[in-house]
Design an enzyme around this catalytic site. Structure first.
Site, mmCIF file in Angstrom:
data_model
loop_
_atom_site.group_PDB
_atom_site.id
_atom_site.type_symbol
_atom_site.label_atom_id
_atom_site.label_comp_id
_atom_site.label_asym_id
_atom_site.label_seq_id
_atom_site.Cartn_x
_atom_site.Cartn_y
_atom_site.Cartn_z
ATOM 1 N N HIS A 138 10.096 0.371 0.576
ATOM 2 C CA HIS A 138 9.019 -0.120 -0.642
ATOM 3 C C HIS A 138 9.017 -1.493 -1.091
ATOM 4 O O HIS A 138 7.432 -1.614 -1.674
ATOM 5 C CB HIS A 138 9.550 1.113 -2.065
ATOM 6 C CG HIS A 138 8.022 1.751 -2.108
ATOM 7 N ND1 HIS A 138 8.134 3.076 -2.499
ATOM 8 C CD2 HIS A 138 6.832 1.363 -2.781
ATOM 9 C CE1 HIS A 138 6.853 3.407 -3.042
ATOM 10 N NE2 HIS A 138 6.199 2.665 -2.847
ATOM 11 N N TYR A 160 7.491 9.354 -5.045
ATOM 12 C CA TYR A 160 6.383 9.949 -5.478
ATOM 13 C C TYR A 160 6.890 11.339 -6.331
ATOM 14 O O TYR A 160 7.224 12.431 -5.515
ATOM 15 C CB TYR A 160 5.496 10.265 -4.659
ATOM 16 C CG TYR A 160 4.418 9.045 -3.955
ATOM 17 C CD1 TYR A 160 5.906 8.001 -4.594
ATOM 18 C CD2 TYR A 160 4.450 9.015 -2.854
ATOM 19 C CE1 TYR A 160 4.789 6.506 -4.120
ATOM 20 C CE2 TYR A 160 4.229 8.244 -1.968
ATOM 21 C CZ TYR A 160 4.392 6.760 -2.722
ATOM 22 O OH TYR A 160 3.681 5.398 -2.511
ATOM 23 N N GLY A 218 -16.358 4.949 -9.152
ATOM 24 C CA GLY A 218 -17.585 4.633 -10.413
ATOM 25 C C GLY A 218 -17.457 6.515 -11.312
ATOM 26 O O GLY A 218 -17.825 6.733 -11.585
ATOM 27 N N PRO A 228 -7.577 1.374 -1.917
ATOM 28 C CA PRO A 228 -9.035 1.101 -1.339
ATOM 29 C C PRO A 228 -10.020 1.062 -1.680
ATOM 30 O O PRO A 228 -10.156 0.385 -2.092
ATOM 31 C CB PRO A 228 -8.469 1.904 0.134
ATOM 32 C CG PRO A 228 -8.829 2.833 0.165
ATOM 33 C CD PRO A 228 -6.867 2.837 -0.676
ATOM 34 N N LEU A 229 -9.637 2.659 -3.177
ATOM 35 C CA LEU A 229 -10.799 2.656 -3.999
ATOM 36 C C LEU A 229 -10.139 2.443 -5.007
ATOM 37 O O LEU A 229 -11.039 2.712 -6.371
ATOM 38 C CB LEU A 229 -11.169 3.861 -4.027
ATOM 39 C CG LEU A 229 -11.824 4.482 -2.875
ATOM 40 C CD1 LEU A 229 -11.365 6.360 -2.908
ATOM 41 C CD2 LEU A 229 -13.050 4.321 -1.959
ATOM 42 N N GLY A 230 -9.521 0.820 -5.726
ATOM 43 C CA GLY A 230 -9.396 0.981 -6.748
ATOM 44 C C GLY A 230 -9.092 1.887 -7.442
ATOM 45 O O GLY A 230 -9.119 1.513 -8.461
ATOM 46 N N ARG A 231 -7.780 2.493 -6.631
ATOM 47 C CA ARG A 231 -7.151 3.607 -7.419
ATOM 48 C C ARG A 231 -8.422 4.552 -8.089
ATOM 49 O O ARG A 231 -8.602 5.600 -9.555
ATOM 50 C CB ARG A 231 -6.327 3.532 -9.375
ATOM 51 C CG ARG A 231 -5.056 2.464 -8.485
ATOM 52 C CD ARG A 231 -4.708 2.193 -9.167
ATOM 53 N NE ARG A 231 -2.773 1.039 -8.604
ATOM 54 C CZ ARG A 231 -2.201 1.644 -7.654
ATOM 55 N NH1 ARG A 231 -2.187 2.571 -7.701
ATOM 56 N NH2 ARG A 231 -1.579 0.280 -7.625
ATOM 57 N N GLY A 232 -9.501 4.365 -7.697
ATOM 58 C CA GLY A 232 -10.554 5.506 -8.530
ATOM 59 C C GLY A 232 -11.723 4.623 -8.992
ATOM 60 O O GLY A 232 -12.852 5.639 -9.326
ATOM 61 N N PHE A 233 -11.495 3.617 -9.524
ATOM 62 C CA PHE A 233 -12.146 2.444 -10.195
ATOM 63 C C PHE A 233 -13.286 2.836 -9.332
ATOM 64 O O PHE A 233 -14.604 2.735 -10.297
ATOM 65 C CB PHE A 233 -11.648 2.002 -10.797
ATOM 66 C CG PHE A 233 -12.211 0.525 -12.212
ATOM 67 C CD1 PHE A 233 -11.655 1.066 -13.282
ATOM 68 C CD2 PHE A 233 -13.097 0.314 -11.541
ATOM 69 C CE1 PHE A 233 -12.562 0.621 -14.284
ATOM 70 C CE2 PHE A 233 -13.809 -0.685 -12.801
ATOM 71 C CZ PHE A 233 -13.979 0.042 -14.172
#
Length: 321
Positions: free
Chosen positions: A124, A56, A211, A203-208
């Site tokens: 990884h 990273y 919304g 777990p948030l779908g990379r923010g998708f």
């Protein structure tokens, strides 16, 4: 405050962790100062598992995490990863697990983090250049040397996980798991058999799923810019998933992020494995919002509305447009 969750090999983690990858450029530029403030806010809320990796920001992220916790090391669990060798460029990366490489990576991570012992050390992805047994064997020597406390793997198959556990106990497997990515469910029976916990990344779908992502504003330096699930007709189709999450959130008077995270927690009993989530953010206020999910139990009607959403997803999770 976040509660504790027992994983494998005697490891106890905060039920929510903090994914730090986005603090080092994966989703665009991020402020060093605000990232540090985010880590400190997380620790104050009991979100004490910090997830990083040597790849990273090409080491930047480990340095940042190390600086953030230098005066509160005893309060945190530091997880880092090795294995993605990009010395020949991103498109020519190799997943390495040869023993000498494993040990050299560990020494470099310890130096960047400024610590004497890594709490959780992951490979990884499954190694491409040597048998799994060589990699886990080298990692086990790091445990014996007092440089690593617990071993983890990331996105292993059932067969690969069995081979790893035959060499040394594996405390956790880190895999993407969310309302729109259900891959670990196929491996959960073997994880339960072997006593391996799940650490769910993205777990948030990379923010998708929150919304909050303006797909039209994504820039080339953002991983999501070229990701198939965010782009074109697939991205348009996936908005139906967001709307469904928002509908449940509105009915329960909670945020979409809280709903998406609470759904992941609800799967622990069904799958028979302990689950810890590590949503990533660079904003202290988002940590507070995410932490709320640790106190939410979704009603049956909400689960019935959310469970089918994976069947709607369009695009590969690492595919490019």
């Amino acid at each position: 405050m976040v509660t504790a969750t027992k994983m494998g090999d005697g490891l106890v983690l905060s039920s929510m962790g903090l994914g730090c990858m986005g603090m080092s450029g994966t989703y665009g530029t991020a402020s060093w100062e605000r990232s540090i403030a985010t880590i400190h806010r997380a620790i104050d809320l009991g979100v004490t598992l910090l997830d990083t990796a040597d790849v990273y920001g090409l080491g930047h992220n480990e340095v940042l995490v190390g600086r953030a916790v230098h005066d509160r090391r005893e309060r945190v669990t530091i997880a880092t990863k090795f294995g993605i060798d990009r010395r020949l460029g991103h498109d020519n990366q190799v997943i390495r697990g040869d023993a000498a490489y494993v040990k050299a990576c560990c020494e470099a991570s310890l130096l960047r983090l400024g610590i004497d012992e890594i709490d959780i050390y992951y490979i990884h992805r499954p190694p491409e250049n040597v048998p799994i047994e060589e990699t886990i064997g080298a990692m086990s020597e790091l445990v014996a040397a007092g440089k690593v406390r617990h071993l983890g793997v990331s996105e292993f198959s059932s067969e690969q996980l069995r081979r790893a556990c035959a060499v040394h106990p594996i405390a956790v497997m880190e895999s993407e798991y969310s309302l729109w990515t259900r891959d670990p469910e196929a491996i959960a029976p073997v994880m339960a058999e072997l006593g391996v916990g799940l650490v769910a990344f993205a777990p948030l779908g990379r923010g998708f799923l929150t919304g909050a992502v303006d797909r039209s504003a994504l820039k080339p330096g953002d991983f999501r810019f070229r990701n198939a699930r965010f782009a074109g007709t697939a991205g348009d189709a996936n908005e139906a998933i967001v709307r469904a999450v928002q509908l449940v959130a509105g009915e329960l008077e909670l945020s979409p992020a809280t709903i998406a995270l609470a759904w992941v927690y609800e799967q622990s009993e069904r799958l028979g494995i302990p689950i810890v989530v590590i949503p990533g953010t660079t904003r202290p206020e988002r940590v507070v919002e995410n932490e709320a999910a640790t106190h939410v139990k979704l009603p049956p009607e909400a689960l019935a509305a959310l469970d089918p959403l994976a069947g709607l997803v369009q695009g590969e999770r690492y595919g490019t447009r």
